[in-house]
Write a protein that holds these residues in place. Structure first.
Motif, PDB file in Angstrom:
ATOM      1  N   GLU A 121      12.140 -39.358  37.130  1.00 19.91           N
ATOM      2  CA  GLU A 121      13.250 -39.321  38.080  1.00 19.91           C
ATOM      3  C   GLU A 121      13.765 -40.728  38.329  1.00 19.91           C
ATOM      4  O   GLU A 121      14.707 -40.919  39.097  1.00 19.91           O
ATOM      5  CB  GLU A 121      12.795 -38.679  39.401  1.00 19.91           C
ATOM      6  N   GLU A 122      13.121 -41.701  37.685  1.00 17.76           N
ATOM      7  CA  GLU A 122      13.558 -43.089  37.817  1.00 17.76           C
ATOM      8  C   GLU A 122      13.929 -43.635  36.444  1.00 17.76           C
ATOM      9  O   GLU A 122      13.182 -44.413  35.846  1.00 17.76           O
ATOM     10  CB  GLU A 122      12.444 -43.954  38.423  1.00 17.76           C
ATOM     11  N   PRO A 123      15.075 -43.223  35.921  1.00 17.15           N
ATOM     12  CA  PRO A 123      15.501 -43.800  34.648  1.00 17.15           C
ATOM     13  C   PRO A 123      15.730 -45.293  34.810  1.00 17.15           C
ATOM     14  O   PRO A 123      15.859 -45.769  35.939  1.00 17.15           O
ATOM     15  CB  PRO A 123      16.838 -43.075  34.375  1.00 17.15           C
ATOM     16  N   PRO A 124      15.776 -46.056  33.725  1.00 14.89           N
ATOM     17  CA  PRO A 124      15.700 -45.588  32.341  1.00 14.89           C
ATOM     18  C   PRO A 124      14.245 -45.524  31.864  1.00 14.89           C
ATOM     19  O   PRO A 124      13.334 -45.972  32.553  1.00 14.89           O
ATOM     20  CB  PRO A 124      16.428 -46.705  31.577  1.00 14.89           C
ATOM     21  N   MET A 144      26.255 -34.105  34.140  1.00 10.41           N
ATOM     22  CA  MET A 144      25.960 -35.454  34.658  1.00 10.41           C
ATOM     23  C   MET A 144      24.773 -36.081  33.927  1.00 10.41           C
ATOM     24  O   MET A 144      24.413 -37.224  34.197  1.00 10.41           O
ATOM     25  CB  MET A 144      25.543 -35.356  36.133  1.00 10.41           C
ATOM     26  N   ARG A 156      23.855 -48.931  26.852  1.00  9.67           N
ATOM     27  CA  ARG A 156      24.637 -48.182  27.835  1.00  9.67           C
ATOM     28  C   ARG A 156      24.258 -46.709  27.796  1.00  9.67           C
ATOM     29  O   ARG A 156      23.988 -46.159  26.734  1.00  9.67           O
ATOM     30  CB  ARG A 156      26.130 -48.246  27.529  1.00  9.67           C
ATOM     31  N   ALA A 157      24.331 -46.116  28.978  1.00  6.80           N
ATOM     32  CA  ALA A 157      24.184 -44.665  29.051  1.00  6.80           C
ATOM     33  C   ALA A 157      25.576 -44.048  29.090  1.00  6.80           C
ATOM     34  O   ALA A 157      26.536 -44.681  29.536  1.00  6.80           O
ATOM     35  CB  ALA A 157      23.431 -44.285  30.325  1.00  6.80           C
ATOM     36  N   HIS A 208      18.251 -35.820  32.006  1.00  6.55           N
ATOM     37  CA  HIS A 208      18.478 -37.246  31.810  1.00  6.55           C
ATOM     38  C   HIS A 208      17.565 -37.698  30.676  1.00  6.55           C
ATOM     39  O   HIS A 208      16.360 -37.438  30.711  1.00  6.55           O
ATOM     40  CB  HIS A 208      18.128 -38.049  33.057  1.00  6.55           C
ATOM     41  N   TYR A 255      17.494 -41.194  28.911  1.00  2.00           N
ATOM     42  CA  TYR A 255      18.143 -42.487  28.792  1.00  2.00           C
ATOM     43  C   TYR A 255      17.092 -43.588  28.750  1.00  2.00           C
ATOM     44  O   TYR A 255      16.396 -43.848  29.734  1.00  2.00           O
ATOM     45  CB  TYR A 255      19.108 -42.710  29.968  1.00  2.00           C
ATOM     46  N   LEU A 299      27.546 -46.377  31.753  1.00  3.13           N
ATOM     47  CA  LEU A 299      26.765 -47.076  32.767  1.00  3.13           C
ATOM     48  C   LEU A 299      25.512 -47.639  32.106  1.00  3.13           C
ATOM     49  O   LEU A 299      25.125 -47.153  31.053  1.00  3.13           O
ATOM     50  CB  LEU A 299      26.365 -46.095  33.877  1.00  3.13           C
ATOM     51  N   PRO A 300      24.849 -48.627  32.680  1.00  5.46           N
ATOM     52  CA  PRO A 300      25.071 -49.189  34.001  1.00  5.46           C
ATOM     53  C   PRO A 300      26.288 -50.113  34.054  1.00  5.46           C
ATOM     54  O   PRO A 300      26.779 -50.538  33.022  1.00  5.46           O
ATOM     55  CB  PRO A 300      23.791 -49.998  34.230  1.00  5.46           C
ATOM     56  N   VAL A 345      22.534 -40.430  39.608  1.00  2.00           N
ATOM     57  CA  VAL A 345      21.621 -41.566  39.501  1.00  2.00           C
ATOM     58  C   VAL A 345      22.162 -42.722  40.321  1.00  2.00           C
ATOM     59  O   VAL A 345      23.325 -43.122  40.162  1.00  2.00           O
ATOM     60  CB  VAL A 345      21.441 -41.989  38.030  1.00  2.00           C
ATOM     61  N   TYR A 404      16.529 -47.213  38.151  1.00  3.54           N
ATOM     62  CA  TYR A 404      17.478 -46.401  38.872  1.00  3.54           C
ATOM     63  C   TYR A 404      16.715 -45.178  39.373  1.00  3.54           C
ATOM     64  O   TYR A 404      15.521 -45.043  39.121  1.00  3.54           O
ATOM     65  CB  TYR A 404      18.633 -46.028  37.943  1.00  3.54           C
ATOM     66  N   VAL A 405      17.392 -44.313  40.116  1.00  2.00           N
ATOM     67  CA  VAL A 405      16.685 -43.128  40.616  1.00  2.00           C
ATOM     68  C   VAL A 405      17.691 -42.005  40.864  1.00  2.00           C
ATOM     69  O   VAL A 405      18.829 -42.265  41.260  1.00  2.00           O
ATOM     70  CB  VAL A 405      15.892 -43.467  41.910  1.00  2.00           C
ATOM     71  N   HIS A 411      27.272 -41.009  39.833  1.00  2.00           N
ATOM     72  CA  HIS A 411      26.322 -42.003  39.325  1.00  2.00           C
ATOM     73  C   HIS A 411      26.800 -43.371  39.806  1.00  2.00           C
ATOM     74  O   HIS A 411      27.999 -43.662  39.769  1.00  2.00           O
ATOM     75  CB  HIS A 411      26.328 -42.015  37.801  1.00  2.00           C
ATOM     76  N   PHE A 461      25.037 -47.182  39.371  1.00  2.00           N
ATOM     77  CA  PHE A 461      23.959 -48.129  39.153  1.00  2.00           C
ATOM     78  C   PHE A 461      24.435 -49.275  38.264  1.00  2.00           C
ATOM     79  O   PHE A 461      25.394 -49.126  37.515  1.00  2.00           O
ATOM     80  CB  PHE A 461      22.707 -47.458  38.585  1.00  2.00           C
TER      81      PHE A 461
END
Lengths: 400, 383
Positions: A194-197, A262, A298-299, A341, A343, B178-179, B249, B283-284, B326, B328
């Motif tokens: 839950e904490e990417p990346p 998302m 980049r994501a 997610h 990433y 992003l970021p 995020v 990130y979160v 999002h 971040f």
């Protein structure tokens, strides 16, 4: 003059060329000795010769800043998968190494006559040969026989997903004296977070086949590195990526994306993966013992990717979200990206290798779209059975 | 040497998370080393890659603001480093207040050294005359919002060595890629356009400026209900209503890491006319943040309720403290160029905030569950 830095998105990398005498300008004739000064001058001799002959056919070369590498010339073996998303990595890597003055052999797993060889990048393997490389075919279990008498400084396994497939290659590489072993692993081995990346060193799935390989090579080789990619775009790709979006956009069909759209992912141009691998070959002590997320920096969200593809095509896009549970077992085939997610960031490559990402999705996708149209895929008749199922379940109308 | 001192700092921090905030014996800011050997050892605490701080001499520093949140931590660090620090505020908040858990003598030492210039920064004539009369080497502008607020300061201080500005990552144009990086497009229409205009003004004036763009700041004494919003609900045993998927995020940065970053750019030639994103290095997701807050406060795993904000009318109230998108930023530039690396991981940092603030019964905004109740269907109309 060695390294290709692709900051210019202008033309397709590695367009086919017809060099008359390149094979005769074989690098082996320039491998006078292994000192770096000779190899860099050898590289500059070979490249300037090439640029004299071929600059008109390969304008992209002059657009790239080509750095002299202080690294010596290496003999590199790429053991390449014969299908799937990673196949294209070996293709780009081979060509970049060759352009940098290294000696390259690509061993594609399986049979040269196989139907699998009728798809890119294999259809373009002549470019490897024209670049001075060797292409051979065989099975990894017989690698000793296939490559009898040959030795390499560097071996890259871009084939196996588990130890069964990689062990024969690793063991042979070790016994034949390869100094550096590289492995194309997968960022899919990271545990969901839950904490990417995903950052190198994060917890991985213990039962992942790739994890087993990484462990084995770290124990077997003094100098090893593992590269964890995600998704790739690039000419010569064996597996659809952006094409999935183009197929729908160009036909005015809605783009069905599971969940919220998302979800973050990382879609890199394969030249980024190739440049990272090349950096590792040319900086072996820096690379040694490291795991590298082999991705751009980049994501992009799934919705974002659809929008960027549409923008690249200059066409509108209608995104439709659906709950994958509503279509049952078709869900996996319905969409080419993970519904979560996913990433990773290339932090180790930046810190350890001084590598920089050059992926520029908006620009790169334009180039991809140009090729998509050039090969006539926009006109191809296609069925969208699963899409239709999804749309039916949403009762969304399908554009004609 | 630098590497080991950073390691030492982190080690100390991790074992004593709820002790005194101040660098006394357990240093979170390399404080001990500074106190004992300000002249010579400053470099020791720079992690690999950071430029050595230029001068170890004491500077006359003006902090615009400094009494509410960021400035409270920053001003302590500055005083500790031996600078002469003046806080420019209207005096609405007490000029100094002890930090939770701060030892009396440490607080008194700080209090005795800090100076206060009382005034309204929007009274530009006053700003000009009072600043010109004092003269300052460096300005930390922590609470500036509009470009016009900066002009009188620059006018009054023609020999200013550095203008260090607290901007915001809110200036970035919303993007599918992003970021956010410092080179990315900014949004001239954003809510934070005053910050952008300030950065542009600083650039155009040719002054040696450094602009810091934080994302969401958290930590003890936060007046923005970031972590507090979650803590209220967790304490009340209420479900946590999160808009849409909960996969959005975001990114939080601990106020102490931000204060440290502000110190690191002081007198740093590499930071001249540069902009830096400063925040946590992970990130979160919204869902993940709710769970992290629960962990931090020792609460059981919370029930998360997802809702479609479009289906509700909350009037003027905010139903959720984060932008529903999002958001971040990459903090790589500060890391690569200045060696700035955040110390706090998310759960660690939230635990620090909980132990020193909410967990002691202190908070800035009282709990208000009216929008929650609308979402949960307990009431149909916002009264």
């Amino acid at each position: 003059m060695a390294t290709l830095l692709s900051s210019s998105p202008s033309s397709l990398l590695f367009t086919t060329l017809s060099p008359p005498s390149l094979p005769s300008l074989s690098l082996s004739s320039l491998s006078l000795s292994s000192t770096s000064s000779i190899s860099s001058s050898a590289s500059s001799i070979s490249l300037s010769h090439r640029s004299l002959s071929f600059s008109s056919k390969r304008p992209s070369y002059s657009a790239f800043a080509v750095k002299a590498s202080a690294a010596e010339k290496k003999k590199v073996l790429i053991v390449n998968t014969n299908s799937g998303g990673h196949a294209v990595i070996g293709f780009y890597f081979a060509k970049e190494l060759l352009a940098s003055g290294h000696d390259v052999t690509v061993l594609t797993v399986g049979d040269e006559a196989s139907d699998k060889m009728k798809k890119p990048p294999f259809t373009r393997f002549s470019e490897i040969v024209e670049g001075g490389g060797k292409t051979v075919w065989g099975n990894v279990d017989a690698i000793g026989t296939v490559l009898e008498g040959l030795t390499f400084d560097v071996v890259l396994d871009n084939n196996g997903k588990d130890l069964d497939a990689v062990k024969p290659v690793a063991d042979w590489a070790k016994s034949s004296g390869a100094g550096q072993f590289l492995f194309i692993s997968s960022a899919g081995m990271y545990k969901a977070t839950e904490e990417p990346p995903h950052v190198e060193g994060d917890t991985v799935k213990a039962d992942a086949g790739h994890a087993g390989v990484e462990k084995y090579i770290s124990e077997s080789f003094g100098n090893w590195a593992s590269f964890r990619p995600q998704y790739m775009i690039g000419s010569g790709n064996n597996k659809d990526c952006e094409e999935w979006f183009f197929d729908r956009i160009v036909r005015g069909r809605p783009v069905p994306i599971p969940g919220s759209g998302m979800q973050l992912t990382n879609i890199s141009h394969v030249r980024d993966l190739s440049s990272m691998l090349t950096k590792a070959v040319e900086n072996p002590s820096a690379a040694s013992g490291n795991v590298f997320n082999c991705v751009s920096d980049r994501a992009v969200t799934l919705d974002g990717m659809a929008k960027l593809c549409a923008k690249a095509a200059g066409l509108p896009v209608e995104i439709v979200h659906y709950d994958p549970k509503s279509i049952g077992s078709d869900a996996k085939k319905a969409f080419p990206f993970r519904n979560m997610h996913f990433y990773a960031e290339p932090r180790a490559a930046k810190d350890v290798l001084g590598w920089k990402s050059s992926t520029n999705l908006p620009e790169d996708l334009k180039e991809r779209y140009e090729e998509y149209v050039k090969i006539g895929r926009d006109k191809k008749t296609m069925k969208f059975d699963i899409d239709d199922k999804i749309l039916e379940s949403l009762k969304a109308p399908v554009a004609a | 040497m630098a590497g080991s001192s950073v390691a030492a700092v982190q080690h100390n921090f991790k074992h004593y998370p709820s002790l005194s905030l101040l660098p006394s014996s357990h240093s979170t800011f390399c404080g001990t080393k500074f106190i004992t050997s300000i002249q010579y050892k400053r470099k020791v605490c720079q992690p690999k890659g950071a430029l050595n701080v230029m001068a170890s001499s004491s500077k006359k520093i003006l902090v615009m603001g400094g009494t509410r949140f960021i400035g409270i931590f920053l001003s302590r660090l500055l005083v500790e480093e031996g600078h002469q620090v003046t806080l420019f505020t209207r005096g609405k908040a007490p000029v100094t207040q002890p930090l939770p858990g701060e030892a009396d003598d440490a607080y008194n030492a700080f209090k005795s050294k800090i100076l206060h210039l009382k005034g309204d920064r929007k009274d530009y004539d006053f700003v000009r005359t009072s600043l010109a009369a004092e003269g300052f080497d460096v300005v930390y502008d922590i609470n500036g919002r509009e470009a016009e607020e900066v002009e009188p300061i620059l006018d009054a201080l023609p020999n200013l060595e550095q203008y260090i500005y607290c901007s915001s990552a809110g200036v970035y144009l919303k993007s599918d890629l992003l970021p956010h990086r410092e080179v990315d497009a900014v949004d001239p229409k954003s809510r934070h356009k005053g910050k952008l205009e300030t950065e542009a003004l600083l650039e155009s004036k040719g002054v040696n400026y450094t602009s810091i763009r934080p994302v969401y700041i958290y930590g003890p004494l936060n007046y923005n209900p970031v972590e507090e919003w979650f803590f209220h609900r967790l304490k009340a045993g209420r479900p946590i209503p999160i808009p849409n998927s909960g996969l959005q995020v975001t990114q939080l940065g601990h106020v102490k890491d931000l204060a440290t970053a502000f110190i690191k750019v002081l007198g740093n030639a590499k930071a001249s006319k540069q902009v830096y994103n400063i925040s946590g290095d992970r990130y979160v997701t919204f869902d993940g943040l709710a769970r992290a807050c629960a962990k931090a406060g020792g609460f059981p795993e919370p029930e998360l309720i997802h809702y479609n904000p479009k289906e509700f009318d909350f009037g003027k109230k905010k139903a959720f403290p984060f932008r529903d998108q999002h958001f971040f930023a990459s903090v790589e530039k500060a890391k690569e160029e200045l060696g700035i690396v955040p110390e706090y991981g998310l759960v660690e940092g939230l635990t620090d905030s909980y132990n020193l603030d909410f967990g002691r019964g202190t908070f800035r905004k009282a709990a208000d569950f009216s929008t929650d109740d609308i979402i949960l269907g307990k009431s149909l109309v916002l009264s």
